[in-house]
Design a protein around this motif. Structure first.
Motif, PDB file in Angstrom:
ATOM      1  N   GLU A   1      -0.097 -10.679  14.122  1.00  0.00           N
ATOM      2  CA  GLU A   1       1.617 -11.859  13.920  1.00  0.00           C
ATOM      3  C   GLU A   1       2.980 -11.748  12.989  1.00  0.00           C
ATOM      4  OE1 GLU A   1      -0.793 -15.601  12.898  1.00  0.00           O
ATOM      5  OE2 GLU A   1      -1.884 -15.315  13.814  1.00  0.00           O
ATOM      6  N   LEU A   2       2.745 -11.291  12.107  1.00  0.00           N
ATOM      7  CA  LEU A   2       3.807 -10.480  10.915  1.00  0.00           C
ATOM      8  C   LEU A   2       4.661  -9.648  11.953  1.00  0.00           C
ATOM      9  CD1 LEU A   2       2.503 -10.119   7.524  1.00  0.00           C
ATOM     10  CD2 LEU A   2       3.846 -12.017   7.977  1.00  0.00           C
ATOM     11  N   GLY A   3       4.093  -9.446  12.968  1.00  0.00           N
ATOM     12  CA  GLY A   3       5.177  -7.975  13.802  1.00  0.00           C
ATOM     13  C   GLY A   3       4.291  -6.558  14.034  1.00  0.00           C
ATOM     14  N   VAL A   4       3.438  -6.785  12.999  1.00  0.00           N
ATOM     15  CA  VAL A   4       2.831  -4.601  12.974  1.00  0.00           C
ATOM     16  C   VAL A   4       2.164  -4.805  14.059  1.00  0.00           C
ATOM     17  CG1 VAL A   4       1.088  -3.907  11.581  1.00  0.00           C
ATOM     18  CG2 VAL A   4       2.615  -5.486  10.546  1.00  0.00           C
ATOM     19  N   LYS A   5       2.404  -4.101  14.229  1.00  0.00           N
ATOM     20  CA  LYS A   5       1.842  -3.278  15.515  1.00  0.00           C
ATOM     21  C   LYS A   5       0.533  -2.538  15.829  1.00  0.00           C
ATOM     22  CE  LYS A   5       6.068  -2.849  18.292  1.00  0.00           C
ATOM     23  NZ  LYS A   5       7.206  -1.419  18.436  1.00  0.00           N
ATOM     24  N   VAL A   6      -0.169  -2.017  16.204  1.00  0.00           N
ATOM     25  CA  VAL A   6      -1.937  -1.181  16.133  1.00  0.00           C
ATOM     26  C   VAL A   6      -1.827  -0.638  16.527  1.00  0.00           C
ATOM     27  CG1 VAL A   6      -3.686  -0.989  15.346  1.00  0.00           C
ATOM     28  CG2 VAL A   6      -2.222  -2.626  14.301  1.00  0.00           C
ATOM     29  N   GLU A   7      -1.673   1.180  16.803  1.00  0.00           N
ATOM     30  CA  GLU A   7      -1.916   1.392  17.883  1.00  0.00           C
ATOM     31  C   GLU A   7      -3.274   2.671  18.096  1.00  0.00           C
ATOM     32  OE1 GLU A   7      -0.102   2.364  20.759  1.00  0.00           O
ATOM     33  OE2 GLU A   7       1.774   2.108  19.854  1.00  0.00           O
ATOM     34  N   THR A   8      -4.369   2.331  18.490  1.00  0.00           N
ATOM     35  CA  THR A   8      -5.529   2.920  17.857  1.00  0.00           C
ATOM     36  C   THR A   8      -5.955   4.084  18.885  1.00  0.00           C
ATOM     37  OG1 THR A   8      -6.563   1.723  19.529  1.00  0.00           O
ATOM     38  CG2 THR A   8      -6.814   0.896  17.492  1.00  0.00           C
TER      39      THR A   8
END
Lengths: 463, 280
Positions: free
Chosen positions: A202-209
């Motif tokens: 929600e804070l804009g952090v992108k997570v690429e697994t």
């Protein structure tokens, strides 16, 4: 008038003889009343030693004051300024050697239950908060985080709050690092980890697994081709150690990492899981840290009748948290102290059939100050077991080191950094957590993530 | 999510799939592998990269339906998606500088041997491919091997394709006839690789095998894939999967590979029943 009870409000827990057969959370958490009552034990002393004992410096007395007055959301906002993962830390921090270890109430009686209160506040927020976090205005700068464990998530959260565009690269299919593959559901429910990660998104952090940095992309490519101005390495210490004793490659010998990954990440404890795990009757876990406790207690919950912890030193030297050791004992784990395995024995089908051990005695203190265990002559004995789990510790995976030129590491693999900033031997590349220190604690990793976030902010602003 | 671009049934149990995975395709080299998970509840399984197209961003996998997960994978169609697809993992095969190589493939292992033969051919090496199947119905990649091989020996257990017999018979014949190989590369069932290695040891020919132990993460964090090579413990996912065939403890590897057999059998039946019900 503060609550002058010398004891902490007890934490309601599942009955040991019920919980040792399920994977549900052991500790059930405070009720509102218990939390308010416990919060009133804080004296709001001037020294605020508890804050100094917290690696991320949460304003502990301030949030506790809000709890005492029943303002739980306000309490959460105070914690959130310093910590990105309060529901996790309230559960897994070794508070006895950190915040609570410094509490003045602990001089005479028990310290304030700071961890329990933090947990209560975070859970309350996760259940009741209606307002979602707002994504801060972007400052246009991109930062890459390698690894989504506690250090990476903390670094990501802090940078996102400052307006950075943050991408977290995770090698496995789920984010969370040791919080999802290592620490079992009964200590840290995975839904809680997921909520904390959702909060970061929600804070804009992108997570690429599925992104194994060093294989799929290198750190230099992230910097040169993808425009990340700084990189934080929080890749942990995930390489398991073995003893190199005969029989270690028999069927039924696991590293704790493999055993726990199968159980936690792949949910092998669920009846219809696709990932198998060996069904064992008698299990030996070698080691005395928190990972050994987690593996032993998981083995019990999978249906083992006897589970041994085999540890070469005595009870006093056990590196695991006191609370975890107590929980393990209550659940029926058998401790074999001053015992060391020398061979794993095979049954007729080449599965584990037993473990041959020697008794030890403690000699003079070694360089680390711990008394060195020495083998007692002629003390060999065997324990019949059908599964052995090696929980001897881990070291950093060499993948990042081998694929990043000019990144200096210690002989044992830890990345060398400046202590105050987390800066590595390469400009713009920072590191923290177990990748630097070797296997340590969640909260120390978070502290390192926090330090590096601040240093990265200063570095990019100064460019 | 990773899209299935193309699906071809190569024989009744072996399927070829082209998967859209541009980052994997960009770095993939022969000898490396991927780990995939078909769906949210799925297990992680390793599959070797059978081919890649860097421009199109496509990675080809070839798999045999041997259990629950490959069964599920086989039921996915073109246009559908695979949940997780991570790679390239492992160390690429060392092929530079080889002048004359015998590439030995057995069964579905031929799908892994093929990209190696292709790469060697591209590097200008003389490639002799010796490929074996149980019978004609199970043959895969015949034309592909033909294109990249200077010599192509077809073998089958029942004599329905090429010559009747084992790949080791054919290899022995070639060596005895005077062919001098820099290296033999063998990929197939463990028992086949064991016997190829035993044969070449007699002649002192360097032999590389591609090991296929049980894996979980595929990144070096669990040691589930450990093997004994030259008396030392190695993790196949990071140190391999290629190893010196004369150093590998094949008997131990075969034992370890059978660890979850009853579970796997049960799971496979369960999965097959599930699909059978859907068809009804």
């Amino acid at each position: 008038m503060p609550n002058m009870s010398l004891k902490k409000n007890e934490m309601p827990v599942q009955d040991p003889q019920v919980r040792n057969k399920n994977f549900k959370e052991v500790a059930l958490g405070y009720t509102k009343e218990q939390a308010i009552d416990e919060a009133q034990r804080c004296l709001h002393c001037k020294t605020r030693n508890c804050v100094a004992g917290c690696p991320v410096r949460i304003d502990i007395p301030d949030f506790i004051k809000e709890v005492a007055e029943g303002n739980f959301e306000e309490a959460y906002q105070i914690i959130a300024k310093s910590s990105s993962l309060p529901a996790v830390c309230g559960r897994v921090c070794p508070q006895e050697s950190q915040c609570e270890g410094k509490c003045v109430r602990g001089i005479k009686g028990e310290p304030v239950g700071i961890g329990r209160l933090e947990r209560f506040v975070a859970d309350y927020h996760n259940e009741n908060a209606k307002e979602h976090a707002v994504k801060p205005q972007s400052n246009g700068h991109k930062v890459a985080i390698i690894g989504s464990g506690p250090s990476g998530l903390t670094c990501a959260g802090d940078l996102a709050k400052l307006g950075y565009e943050v991408t977290v690269f995770e090698a496995l299919h789920l984010a969370g690092g040791v919080l999802v593959y290592g620490i079992p559901e009964f200590r840290l429910p995975k839904s809680i980890v997921q909520k904390e990660i959702d909060g970061l998104k929600e804070l804009g952090v992108k997570v690429e697994t599925n992104m194994v940095i060093g294989k799929v992309l290198s750190i230099d490519e992230l910097k040169e081709e993808y425009g990340f101005e700084a990189v934080f390495i929080g890749s942990g210490a995930g390489l398991p150690k073995f003893m190199n004793i005969p029989g270690e490659n028999l069927k039924g010998v696991y590293s704790a990492n493999e055993f726990l990954t199968r159980v936690n990440l792949m949910k092998a404890y669920e009846e219809d899981a696709d990932t198998p795990i060996k069904q064992s009757k008698k299990v030996a876990v070698v080691g005395g840290g928190n990972v050994a406790m987690d593996a032993a207690r998981s083995a019990l919950r999978l249906g083992a009748e006897e589970v041994y912890i085999i540890y070469r030193r005595s009870r006093e030297e056990l590196p695991a948290r006191a609370e975890e050791v107590e929980h393990a004992e209550e659940e029926g784990i058998i401790f074999k102290f001053l015992t060391n395995p020398v061979e794993i024995l095979a049954d007729e089908n080449r599965f584990v059939g037993g473990i041959r051990c020697v008794e030890m005695e403690l000699g003079e203190p070694d360089a680390s100050g711990r008394r060195r265990p020495i083998v007692k002559e002629g003390s060999e004995f065997e324990i019949p077991v059908d599964c052995v789990i090696m929980a001897l510790g881990t070291s950093p995976n060499p993948l990042i080191k081998n694929t990043t030129e000019g990144l200096d590491t210690q002989k044992w693999g830890g990345i060398i950094v400046e202590e105050e900033t987390g800066l590595t031997s390469r400009e713009g590349i920072y590191a923290g957590g177990d990748a630097v220190t070797g296997a340590a604690t969640v909260i120390l990793a978070m502290g390192a993530g926090k330090t590096a976030a601040q240093a990265i902010d200063e570095y990019i602003k100064a460019k | 999510m990773y899209k299935i671009i193309k699906k071809i049934e190569l024989n009744p149990t072996v399927t070829r799939m082209d998967i859209e995975a541009p980052l994997v395709a960009k770095k993939a080299e022969p000898g490396q592998f991927i780990i995939l998970r078909t769906d949210e509840e799925g297990e992680r399984i390793p599959l070797t990269i059978a081919d890649y197209d860097r421009e199109a961003g496509i990675v080809t996998i070839i798999f045999q339906k041997v259990g629950a997960t490959t069964e599920k994978l086989g039921h996915l169609e073109e246009g559908e998606f695979i949940q997780d697809f991570v790679g390239p993992l492992g160390t690429a095969s060392e092929l530079e500088g080889l002048k004359k190589v015998a590439v030995v493939g057995g069964g579905v292992g031929s799908a892994i041997a093929y990209p190696i033969a292709k790469k060697l051919h591209g590097l200008g090496a003389e490639v002799h491919s010796i490929v074996g199947f149980r019978g004609k119905d199970l043959v895969i990649l015949e034309e592909d091997f033909d294109k990249v091989s200077d010599k192509f020996v077809r073998m089958s257990d029942d004599g329905t394709w090429g010559t009747k017999g084992l790949v080791t018979n054919a290899l022995k014949e070639l060596i005895e006839s005077g062919e001098k190989y820099d290296e033999v590369i063998a990929i197939g069932p463990l028992i086949m690789m064991k016997f190829v290695a035993a044969l070449t040891k007699e002649y002192g020919i360097k032999t590389v095998v591609s090991m296929n132990p049980i894996m979980v993460d595929g990144t070096g964090m669990c040691g589930g894939c450990r093997l004994t090579v030259g008396g030392e413990t190695k993790f196949a996912c990071v140190d391999g999967p290629d190893f010196d065939g004369h150093q590998v403890d094949f008997d131990e590897a075969m034992e370890r590979g059978s660890m979850y057999k009853p579970f796997e059998q049960h799971k496979r039946e369960e999965t097959c029943n599930l699909f059978a019900k859907e068809v009804q």
